[in-house]
Write a protein that holds these residues in place. Sequence first.
Motif, PDB file in Angstrom:
ATOM      1  N   ALA A 117      12.619   4.679  -0.558  1.00  0.00           N
ATOM      2  CA  ALA A 117      11.911   5.858  -1.261  1.00  0.00           C
ATOM      3  C   ALA A 117      10.575   6.007  -0.707  1.00  0.00           C
ATOM      4  O   ALA A 117       9.809   4.934  -0.348  1.00  0.00           O
ATOM      5  N   PRO A 118      10.250   7.172  -0.579  1.00  0.00           N
ATOM      6  CA  PRO A 118       8.835   7.500  -0.145  1.00  0.00           C
ATOM      7  C   PRO A 118       7.828   7.419  -1.109  1.00  0.00           C
ATOM      8  O   PRO A 118       8.149   7.230  -2.213  1.00  0.00           O
ATOM      9  N   VAL A 119       6.646   6.969  -0.916  1.00  0.00           N
ATOM     10  CA  VAL A 119       5.706   6.132  -1.819  1.00  0.00           C
ATOM     11  C   VAL A 119       4.509   6.829  -1.260  1.00  0.00           C
ATOM     12  O   VAL A 119       3.676   6.836  -0.070  1.00  0.00           O
ATOM     13  N   LEU A 120       3.516   7.451  -2.231  1.00  0.00           N
ATOM     14  CA  LEU A 120       2.366   7.954  -1.945  1.00  0.00           C
ATOM     15  C   LEU A 120       1.378   7.598  -3.162  1.00  0.00           C
ATOM     16  O   LEU A 120       1.632   7.427  -4.428  1.00  0.00           O
ATOM     17  N   ALA A 121       0.289   6.896  -2.654  1.00  0.00           N
ATOM     18  CA  ALA A 121      -0.733   6.326  -3.176  1.00  0.00           C
ATOM     19  C   ALA A 121      -2.113   7.253  -3.575  1.00  0.00           C
ATOM     20  O   ALA A 121      -2.371   7.972  -2.312  1.00  0.00           O
ATOM     21  N   ILE A 122      -2.553   7.851  -4.730  1.00  0.00           N
ATOM     22  CA  ILE A 122      -3.384   8.720  -4.581  1.00  0.00           C
ATOM     23  C   ILE A 122      -4.946   8.213  -5.405  1.00  0.00           C
ATOM     24  O   ILE A 122      -4.673   7.594  -6.641  1.00  0.00           O
ATOM     25  N   GLN A 123      -5.976   8.064  -4.783  1.00  0.00           N
ATOM     26  CA  GLN A 123      -7.059   7.597  -5.038  1.00  0.00           C
ATOM     27  C   GLN A 123      -8.204   8.320  -4.774  1.00  0.00           C
ATOM     28  O   GLN A 123      -8.130   9.183  -4.061  1.00  0.00           O
ATOM     29  N   GLY A 124      -9.378   8.123  -5.575  1.00  0.00           N
ATOM     30  CA  GLY A 124     -10.485   8.631  -4.939  1.00  0.00           C
ATOM     31  C   GLY A 124     -11.275   7.763  -3.879  1.00  0.00           C
ATOM     32  O   GLY A 124     -10.686   6.754  -3.437  1.00  0.00           O
ATOM     33  N   ASP A 125     -12.326   7.935  -3.256  1.00  0.00           N
ATOM     34  CA  ASP A 125     -13.017   7.135  -2.131  1.00  0.00           C
ATOM     35  C   ASP A 125     -13.375   5.765  -2.869  1.00  0.00           C
ATOM     36  O   ASP A 125     -13.193   4.722  -2.264  1.00  0.00           O
ATOM     37  N   GLY A 126     -13.994   6.011  -4.022  1.00  0.00           N
ATOM     38  CA  GLY A 126     -14.344   4.668  -4.640  1.00  0.00           C
ATOM     39  C   GLY A 126     -13.416   3.593  -4.929  1.00  0.00           C
ATOM     40  O   GLY A 126     -13.252   2.516  -4.349  1.00  0.00           O
ATOM     41  N   GLY A 127     -12.139   4.138  -5.595  1.00  0.00           N
ATOM     42  CA  GLY A 127     -11.050   3.201  -5.749  1.00  0.00           C
ATOM     43  C   GLY A 127     -10.393   2.842  -4.303  1.00  0.00           C
ATOM     44  O   GLY A 127      -9.865   1.601  -4.216  1.00  0.00           O
ATOM     45  N   PHE A 128     -10.248   3.652  -3.351  1.00  0.00           N
ATOM     46  CA  PHE A 128      -9.594   3.298  -2.170  1.00  0.00           C
ATOM     47  C   PHE A 128     -10.411   2.211  -1.513  1.00  0.00           C
ATOM     48  O   PHE A 128      -9.846   1.203  -1.057  1.00  0.00           O
ATOM     49  N   LEU A 129     -11.611   2.119  -1.411  1.00  0.00           N
ATOM     50  CA  LEU A 129     -12.654   1.282  -0.964  1.00  0.00           C
ATOM     51  C   LEU A 129     -12.363  -0.178  -1.785  1.00  0.00           C
ATOM     52  O   LEU A 129     -12.778  -1.255  -0.891  1.00  0.00           O
ATOM     53  N   MET A 130     -11.848  -0.277  -2.783  1.00  0.00           N
ATOM     54  CA  MET A 130     -12.009  -1.555  -3.574  1.00  0.00           C
ATOM     55  C   MET A 130     -10.859  -2.363  -2.895  1.00  0.00           C
ATOM     56  O   MET A 130     -10.830  -3.767  -2.690  1.00  0.00           O
ATOM     57  N   ASN A 131      -9.730  -1.793  -2.217  1.00  0.00           N
ATOM     58  CA  ASN A 131      -8.730  -2.526  -1.801  1.00  0.00           C
ATOM     59  C   ASN A 131      -8.279  -1.853  -0.259  1.00  0.00           C
ATOM     60  O   ASN A 131      -7.357  -2.039   0.214  1.00  0.00           O
ATOM     61  N   ALA A 132      -9.523  -1.293   0.468  1.00  0.00           N
ATOM     62  CA  ALA A 132      -8.993  -0.688   1.598  1.00  0.00           C
ATOM     63  C   ALA A 132      -8.655  -1.761   2.733  1.00  0.00           C
ATOM     64  O   ALA A 132      -7.787  -1.348   3.664  1.00  0.00           O
ATOM     65  N   GLN A 133      -9.124  -3.046   2.664  1.00  0.00           N
ATOM     66  CA  GLN A 133      -8.657  -3.809   3.563  1.00  0.00           C
ATOM     67  C   GLN A 133      -7.130  -4.145   3.537  1.00  0.00           C
ATOM     68  O   GLN A 133      -6.601  -4.799   4.509  1.00  0.00           O
ATOM     69  N   GLU A 134      -6.258  -3.556   2.475  1.00  0.00           N
ATOM     70  CA  GLU A 134      -4.885  -4.028   2.680  1.00  0.00           C
ATOM     71  C   GLU A 134      -4.077  -2.956   3.626  1.00  0.00           C
ATOM     72  O   GLU A 134      -2.956  -3.067   3.725  1.00  0.00           O
ATOM     73  N   LEU A 135      -4.945  -2.178   4.167  1.00  0.00           N
ATOM     74  CA  LEU A 135      -4.241  -1.420   5.483  1.00  0.00           C
ATOM     75  C   LEU A 135      -3.788  -2.524   6.588  1.00  0.00           C
ATOM     76  O   LEU A 135      -2.941  -2.323   7.117  1.00  0.00           O
ATOM     77  N   GLU A 136      -4.744  -3.523   6.514  1.00  0.00           N
ATOM     78  CA  GLU A 136      -4.280  -4.344   7.573  1.00  0.00           C
ATOM     79  C   GLU A 136      -2.894  -5.209   7.312  1.00  0.00           C
ATOM     80  O   GLU A 136      -2.072  -5.276   7.930  1.00  0.00           O
ATOM     81  N   THR A 137      -2.747  -5.394   5.890  1.00  0.00           N
ATOM     82  CA  THR A 137      -1.625  -6.021   5.543  1.00  0.00           C
ATOM     83  C   THR A 137      -0.384  -4.978   5.738  1.00  0.00           C
ATOM     84  O   THR A 137       0.696  -5.373   6.160  1.00  0.00           O
ATOM     85  N   ALA A 138      -0.512  -3.786   5.370  1.00  0.00           N
ATOM     86  CA  ALA A 138       0.290  -2.737   5.824  1.00  0.00           C
ATOM     87  C   ALA A 138       0.839  -2.807   7.189  1.00  0.00           C
ATOM     88  O   ALA A 138       2.084  -2.478   7.337  1.00  0.00           O
ATOM     89  N   VAL A 139      -0.235  -2.491   8.096  1.00  0.00           N
ATOM     90  CA  VAL A 139       0.042  -2.461   9.536  1.00  0.00           C
ATOM     91  C   VAL A 139       0.938  -3.670   9.862  1.00  0.00           C
ATOM     92  O   VAL A 139       1.758  -3.660  10.855  1.00  0.00           O
TER      93      VAL A 139
END
Length: 226
Positions: free
Chosen positions: A106-128
């Motif tokens: 399934a395609p997956v889209l996360a929608i968040q504001g800038d503040g919410g994204f910065l809470m866990n933006a480090q998980e980009l490393e996990t995704a990559v």
Amino acid sequence: MPGLSSRPPRPGRPEARALRDRRQARLLGETGLEAEPIKPQRVYAELRGALPPETIVTLDAGAAPAYGYDRLHFTRPRTLLTPLDLGGLGFAYPAALGARLGRPEAPVLAIQGDGGFLMNAQELETAVRHRIGGVALVLNNNGWGSEKAYQRAFYGGRYVGTDLGNPRYDRFAELFGARGHLVRRPQDLGPLVREALLAGQPAVIEVPIDPDELPTPATSARRREG
């Protein structure tokens, strides 16, 4: 505890039709919003035409995602994940990665504001690192939108601690090895979202939105009704 009524539902009641028609008229009107910066309502208008019905959407807490609750169409079960009003800011992106692992078809889209994204933006490393192909849509209003909405509603717009400084999130994503995109024209968003979902790679799409477009706090609405 009394049981549920055995009478069949009446979906064609005039009240329900009237509410449906009012909502449809409102959503149709939002497709023509051309303001700059982009209004969050227009973002969701573009998403309605772009998202495949099987898309799993994770909505974060916060002001910008709050516009999505009645502006997206969900026709299949288990395609909306959200903390609602529990205040779980930062929920959307990690939840999207989990959803992608659980249903990789399934395609997956996360929608968040800038503040919410910065809470866990480090998980980009996990995704990559694990090649998890969720797409993060960051609606950037350079602030804590919910707090700003409450301060506007109850304190006459005397804002304290509501502003944020942000990087370019498309470049931020690229530093982690993910795909990064910046959208400044609403008509570019739909095709880009479809392309990113089909690519199946970790990606961040940043959309700068109007910082003065804030939802009415639910508490404020209840006070007016009372």
